[in-house]
Motif scaffolding. Structure first.
Motif, PDB file in Angstrom:
ATOM      1  N   LEU A  55      81.430  46.438 -74.657  1.00  0.00           N
ATOM      2  CA  LEU A  55      80.450  45.955 -73.681  1.00  0.00           C
ATOM      3  C   LEU A  55      81.166  45.289 -72.498  1.00  0.00           C
ATOM      4  CD1 LEU A  55      77.613  44.461 -75.951  1.00  0.00           C
ATOM      5  CD2 LEU A  55      77.451  46.456 -74.453  1.00  0.00           C
TER       6      LEU A  55
ATOM      7  N   GLN B 145      86.439  64.411 -77.450  1.00  0.00           N
ATOM      8  CA  GLN B 145      86.519  65.315 -78.595  1.00  0.00           C
ATOM      9  C   GLN B 145      87.448  64.792 -79.688  1.00  0.00           C
ATOM     10  OE1 GLN B 145      87.545  69.262 -77.370  1.00  0.00           O
ATOM     11  NE2 GLN B 145      87.195  70.144 -79.392  1.00  0.00           N
TER      12      GLN B 145
ATOM     13  N   PHE C  75      82.512  46.513 -80.627  1.00  0.00           N
ATOM     14  CA  PHE C  75      81.303  46.702 -79.817  1.00  0.00           C
ATOM     15  C   PHE C  75      81.279  45.680 -78.669  1.00  0.00           C
ATOM     16  CE2 PHE C  75      76.474  45.826 -79.792  1.00  0.00           C
ATOM     17  CZ  PHE C  75      76.262  46.725 -78.753  1.00  0.00           C
ATOM     18  N   LYS C  76      81.625  44.451 -78.971  1.00  0.00           N
ATOM     19  CA  LYS C  76      81.643  43.420 -77.925  1.00  0.00           C
ATOM     20  C   LYS C  76      82.695  43.731 -76.858  1.00  0.00           C
ATOM     21  CE  LYS C  76      80.007  39.899 -81.112  1.00  0.00           C
ATOM     22  NZ  LYS C  76      80.376  38.740 -81.926  1.00  0.00           N
ATOM     23  N   GLN C  77      83.882  44.145 -77.323  1.00  0.00           N
ATOM     24  CA  GLN C  77      84.929  44.520 -76.343  1.00  0.00           C
ATOM     25  C   GLN C  77      84.460  45.660 -75.465  1.00  0.00           C
ATOM     26  OE1 GLN C  77      88.775  45.530 -78.044  1.00  0.00           O
ATOM     27  NE2 GLN C  77      88.427  44.064 -79.698  1.00  0.00           N
TER      28      GLN C  77
ATOM     29  N   MET D 164      80.406  55.753 -75.983  1.00  0.00           N
ATOM     30  CA  MET D 164      79.241  54.905 -75.755  1.00  0.00           C
ATOM     31  C   MET D 164      78.839  54.945 -74.277  1.00  0.00           C
ATOM     32  SD  MET D 164      78.507  50.901 -76.745  1.00  0.00           S
ATOM     33  CE  MET D 164      79.216  50.027 -75.348  1.00  0.00           C
TER      34      MET D 164
ATOM     35  N   LEU E 124      71.697  52.824 -73.447  1.00  0.00           N
ATOM     36  CA  LEU E 124      72.804  52.585 -74.375  1.00  0.00           C
ATOM     37  C   LEU E 124      72.690  53.597 -75.494  1.00  0.00           C
ATOM     38  CD1 LEU E 124      75.227  50.761 -75.213  1.00  0.00           C
ATOM     39  CD2 LEU E 124      73.614  49.482 -76.621  1.00  0.00           C
ATOM     40  N   GLN E 125      73.716  54.397 -75.629  1.00  0.00           N
ATOM     41  CA  GLN E 125      73.812  55.307 -76.762  1.00  0.00           C
ATOM     42  C   GLN E 125      75.217  55.154 -77.297  1.00  0.00           C
ATOM     43  OE1 GLN E 125      72.606  58.911 -74.379  1.00  0.00           O
ATOM     44  NE2 GLN E 125      71.202  59.168 -76.088  1.00  0.00           N
ATOM     45  N   MET E 126      75.421  55.523 -78.523  1.00  0.00           N
ATOM     46  CA  MET E 126      76.771  55.426 -79.068  1.00  0.00           C
ATOM     47  C   MET E 126      76.866  56.325 -80.273  1.00  0.00           C
ATOM     48  SD  MET E 126      78.193  53.978 -81.928  1.00  0.00           S
ATOM     49  CE  MET E 126      79.570  53.064 -82.558  1.00  0.00           C
ATOM     50  N   ASP E 127      77.984  56.995 -80.413  1.00  0.00           N
ATOM     51  CA  ASP E 127      78.254  57.648 -81.673  1.00  0.00           C
ATOM     52  C   ASP E 127      79.736  57.581 -81.982  1.00  0.00           C
ATOM     53  OD1 ASP E 127      77.429  60.376 -79.761  1.00  0.00           O
ATOM     54  OD2 ASP E 127      79.452  60.227 -80.592  1.00  0.00           O
ATOM     55  N   GLY E 128      80.030  57.413 -83.259  1.00  0.00           N
ATOM     56  CA  GLY E 128      81.421  57.286 -83.661  1.00  0.00           C
ATOM     57  C   GLY E 128      81.571  56.102 -84.578  1.00  0.00           C
ATOM     58  N   HIS E 129      82.415  55.164 -84.195  1.00  0.00           N
ATOM     59  CA  HIS E 129      82.658  54.023 -85.064  1.00  0.00           C
ATOM     60  C   HIS E 129      83.076  52.814 -84.251  1.00  0.00           C
ATOM     61  CE1 HIS E 129      84.944  51.384 -87.778  1.00  0.00           C
ATOM     62  NE2 HIS E 129      84.022  51.754 -88.653  1.00  0.00           N
ATOM     63  N   PHE E 130      82.364  51.724 -84.445  1.00  0.00           N
ATOM     64  CA  PHE E 130      82.696  50.434 -83.835  1.00  0.00           C
ATOM     65  C   PHE E 130      82.488  49.359 -84.894  1.00  0.00           C
ATOM     66  CE2 PHE E 130      81.563  51.134 -79.035  1.00  0.00           C
ATOM     67  CZ  PHE E 130      82.892  51.393 -78.741  1.00  0.00           C
ATOM     68  N   THR E 131      83.441  48.461 -84.997  1.00  0.00           N
ATOM     69  CA  THR E 131      83.128  47.223 -85.705  1.00  0.00           C
ATOM     70  C   THR E 131      82.328  46.363 -84.730  1.00  0.00           C
ATOM     71  OG1 THR E 131      85.093  46.117 -84.883  1.00  0.00           O
ATOM     72  CG2 THR E 131      85.318  47.332 -86.961  1.00  0.00           C
ATOM     73  N   GLY E 132      81.756  45.301 -85.233  1.00  0.00           N
ATOM     74  CA  GLY E 132      81.017  44.388 -84.374  1.00  0.00           C
ATOM     75  C   GLY E 132      81.902  43.890 -83.230  1.00  0.00           C
TER      76      GLY E 132
END
Lengths: 242, 256, 242, 256, 256, 242
Positions: free
Chosen positions: C212, C177, C208-210, C183, C197-205
């Motif tokens: 994973l 929350q 995203f790798k971290q 993710m 795989l679903q995701m919501d919010g904010h990731f830089t590229g």
């Protein structure tokens, strides 16, 4: 909008039309890729899309009729087509309109040619300004022709009504809301056979006759525009094939 | 029901075999979209609207603003509701009735792209805290389905939001609709081990899996959704991200 | 709960875990009598039950597939599983989760072995604290194995996310929350193939790798616990048979 | 589903052939109703009620008055709601469940007759403008279906309204229920080119089309509804109007 | 749908023949329950919860307390709502979807036991008369169905009520949850003319009829429900009452 | 109505009846044209209509039973039958009553004579004053006989209860609302076999026995009236045939 004092001033309606004048009408044929036939109708501020699927196999099978195709119609309004957002899904009004639309069209379609099949007509109102059911029927008839469904003739449809005591053609939303009477009608214009007739409001017997006169005139104009749109589409197609 | 229709096994093999060679049925590159057009404001009865065409796929989105009560756990936020209708008009496999799992997924993927990027500043939509806020309804209307409805819908939604005119309502006091980001969804399909953007319907019916990545202007990701029963490797996901980021910029340019 | 000032203090999360640490995990196999297979998963305060029925004959028959079994999944939350009582019945969220759950599992099941059949997976969330869909997939995979459904491998599932700028494993409700990103992911851990795989919010590229990386680590732990639970159940069973 | 049942093709030909000769299966004239009776007030739990029999067709209508909020666009009007149930009791072809298109059409045709004739002065049903009004619920209960449910239902509805006793409620301040018109629906069936009133069920199953015209005391029309897949010519419509007007006066006389 | 499943005709004859001899498939006495266990408070997200096992039958009940408006005819009473879900998890014959007649009957039998015994003092649940009261939601979750769901559900419901912790809410001013009775349901099955308690699933599939009697501490009856298509004689009903009364005391002792 | 101080005064109930007295009862047979059998029951202010269709072919076919007919019952209340308008459509109460009604009737019908068929019983409450389910069963049994459905015997039904500490027959709405106990019962009166029994309120064991005694007496009166109504109908019919 507040109720205006008068809806007809100096023989002209609020949008400048004469009582027996249609709103600007545009008909486009075959604008959808996936449907077997489709048509788009603009009548004044109405924007209506119709698509035809079929004749195709009826599912579930126990709804198949051994000696005829079944015609199904769905009239539906987009949530954003009206002033206050419409909740998605059928309501009582759209169920009734779907029924009378089917009954308005069924007579002209050669259903017996396709036993066990179904022909689906889907009508979507994208923007509404009174007369959506008649615009939908007008569009559906063109979409049926575009789908190559064999028909006796084309069905044309328009509303007439009474506003400030005057019989008028093709009511706008304001005229429908503040006027007295609304009478949507559909017919096979060449033979002058009426396949849809609804009315609410007030007509004397004499006014009813006048309204019928005007409806016949209106449907002839619709009919001309339908045929013109189909001609253009298929003329171009033939041209392209060379 | 499979929303991607059925293709013959011959065509299936043909598409898969082309993919292996890095080719596509319509001679596009793997990283190439079909022609994309965005028409703003076709629907006057909506506060905002847009029609998006990607190839022969057509989606209409309309935005309505209405007064609503805020959710009790978010008294200082406007309300965002995204609804999608897979109209029976648009495909022989779409049936009338309440939205099925495909329509619901579509709506929710579009919703998350807008919500999570904070594209709309919902706090600006409060009229009276805890009592009266603006609800933003985005209705997505799939008119013609020739594949890639997700990208078309997400693009139509953001285009419709960009088109919003202020409602004629005393309660509206903002100078403009508080849109602050342009999230764009790009779906990458995997066919026979190859990744490609903007799958056509026949490609969708053959693909192993898809991944939709929604990115904002700076290339960061605000939403992802994998679909289909296939899988992605780690390398494929990273490659998909590069594709999504590059293509989102192209699509965003269409928003004007 | 009010939004806390910080969700990570001195490298520790509010419940004392390190960023890459799972919540306490308990998996029980075969706890239901009637189902063909079942599993119960506790992950922190999540309590999730999964049951499998089938392969069994598909009804109604016209849903049968001549060359394959059909996998159906239903994810459902108990009315008392969340803070505010949830009205019974499916909502849009549960319909979507049911869909992605099915897609996460379908790849590993040898469905072609059972033409005309259906395999039903029912997931019930009894108590929820974020991560219920991944706990449900983890439970469902074990229940499928318990039912003796032939599978290529087991699917393991967990969520990763971003909280106070840090990539963390297995978010609680408070972290979901008040944090930035969630993710959920599912995979076949041995081959590192991602099936959800679903995701919501904010990731830089880069994030995203971290994320994973961390998801792979987390799923391996889940995978070990799943296999351990199955071994214990079947070791005991074999023991009993002597 | 066809609500008119199925008759054998022999009977179908027989009815059609009779019609050609201007005759009917039960020896009635084309412009003759079956026996019509109106019983007022059979249901004490309703504020008003009536049972109408037309031949063997039986319809019960009950009126309930309840407090309600007015519609936001009609703050100074009471609310009128007409609902019709085609009870499975009444016909082997009626099934339990939500009203189908036939029940909905029936209710809406009755509704329009009452609403458009302004039979009820809805403005008198306001208790507090914009906040509290009387809602008039008319529930139509088809008990036995031997044809011509529309006319029976419309007659039962207006008879039930005429029977309304004032509710025992402090908010009720009117001397009487503000009923100011008696709209009466007459349905004209077309069989083999001949027009006739009050079709029996077997006639309905054979008819090409029907037109319902609802008229008030002065003979003017307040509502019309064509049904069925057949068509009407202009002359037929004018002839139907004369029939409807004449027969409505006869039926209205039954209201006492 | 029959909620009791199907057993082979051989097993059916076997169970019926055993019953004739006063015996049962699992060697129990006719008046003997399977092992009964009550676990209090397994669900922390509920204000109260309990899991009951009777043999291999498992039922979970959860209680939620929420603010609600009272019913207009009971302004000075809290609200009690009992809902039961026959989860598809619990039996191959249970299907997803809205509660069917079996689930509704189960919920209503449990509801009547609690309501009619006045187990909860609903008047104490009023926060503001006519405006704000506590609603007690009891959700019954059938997890594993090996027969006798009614007794297991009723016992789980009362155990969950006993487990209620006070909500952390300013409006809550009572020292404790006003539970004042412990109604317990006992279902007596009739097979081949013999009465027995706690039918297993295979016994239920063979039984002619069942009668559930819910009694309170003093042995008086607060609710009864006969089910199944068979009948009971007067003597059988009196015998069933003696069984129900005796067994209720045993079950009540499990509530601690 | 406000709660009255006493419901029984000097051994008489508010409507003047003795504790063991039925309300005025009227039974009419065969009052509907289309149904295969029908009956109308007035019991005090209750007005209940029952109709039977069948035995007829069961649709959809997969609901057919190869060795027996299926009995279906629907109990329904008219919107105007009660004080506050009831929304149309089934609610939980009517679903339960439909179920126990079917179970009360099924035992006496020779269903095995009509494999693959369905017999539909439709009960409509037109005006309600407590005891509608029992009046519905009483009407349904007569309608089944009127339809010529073979039956072992007729089912009769009535409610008993406790009011001001007294066991009474056939409660009115006021007695049901302000009294202590309501026990609807149905039976085959000749053999004294009970096919429906529900109860809510409060009974000691002794009161339960008294209530059963009174129920037997009441059902016998109902039974006599049912047979009388059937005799009259068929005597007249036979008379007419001469």
């Amino acid at each position: 909008m507040e109720k205006p004092e008068k809806l007809i001033v100096d023989g002209k309606r609020l949008d400048g039309r004469a009582p027996d004048e249609l709103r600007p009408l545009k008909i486009e044929v075959g604008i959808l890729e996936r449907a077997n036939g489709s048509a788009y109708v603009e009548l004044g501020a109405n924007k209506v899309l119709a698509a035809v699927y079929g004749p195709r196999e009826m599912h579930p099978r126990h709804h198949q009729q051994p000696d005829t195709a079944v015609l199904r119609c769905r009239y539906n309004m987009a949530p954003f087509s009206v002033e206050e957002r419409k909740r998605p899904g059928p309501d009582r009004r759209s169920v009734e309109i779907s029924k009378v639309t089917r009954e308005a069209l069924e007579q002209v379609v050669f259903l017996k040619l396709y036993p066990r099949s179904v022909i689906d007509v889907f009508i979507e109102v994208l923007q509404a300004d009174a007369g959506t059911r008649t615009a939908g029927i007008t569009a559906a008839a063109v979409a049926l022709a575009d789908a190559g469904v064999p028909m006796r003739d084309i069905v044309s449809s328009i509303a007439v009504g009474k506003v400030d005591g005057t019989i008028v053609l093709d009511l706008t939303n304001d005229e429908d809301q503040w006027g007295t009477t609304d009478m949507p009608i559909a017919m096979v214009p060449r033979k002058k056979l009426i396949t849809l007739l609804q009315m609410d409001g007030h007509f004397t017997g004499e006014e009813f006759k006048q309204a019928l006169d005007l409806a016949f005139k209106g449907c002839e104009q619709i009919y001309d525009a339908q045929r013109q749109a189909l001609r253009e589409k298929y003329a171009i197609k033939r041209g392209n094939k060379k | 029901m499979n929303m991607y229709g059925i293709v013959s096994s011959v065509k299936r093999d043909y598409i898969a075999d082309l993919a292996r060679q890095g080719k596509r049925v319509d001679t596009r590159m793997l990283d190439q979209f079909r022609e994309v057009s965005v028409e703003s404001g076709p629907i006057k009865s909506a506060q905002g609207s847009a029609r998006v065409k990607i190839g022969k796929t057509q989606v209409l989105a309309g935005v309505k603003l209405e007064h609503a009560e805020p959710f009790s756990d978010r008294p200082d936020n406007g309300v965002l509701i995204v609804n999608a209708e897979l109209l029976p008009l648009a495909s022989p496999t779409f049936e009338p009735g309440r939205p099925d799992e495909n329509a619901i997924e579509l709506a929710r993927v579009v919703d998350r792209g807008i919500r999570e990027s904070e594209a709309i500043d919902l706090e600006k939509l409060v009229i009276k805290s805890g009592e009266d806020v603006w609800a933003v309804f985005i209705d997505i209307y799939a008119l013609d389905h020739d594949g890639n409805l997700i990208d078309a819908s997400a693009l139509a939604a953001i285009a419709a939001l960009l088109n919003v005119k202020l409602p004629e309502d005393e309660a509206w006091t903002l100078p403009e609709f508080p849109l602050q980001k342009k999230p764009v969804a790009v779906t990458v399909a995997k066919i026979n081990g190859k990744l490609m953007v903007d799958p056509r319907l026949d490609e969708e019916s053959v693909m192993d899996a898809r991944i939709t990545m929604t990115t904002i202007e700076d290339g960061s990701i605000c939403a992802m959704q994998k679909g289909g029963i296939g899988y992605f490797s780690r390398e494929e996901l990273e490659q998909a991200y590069e594709l999504a980021r590059a293509k989102a910029a192209e699509l965003r340019a269409k928003l004007g």
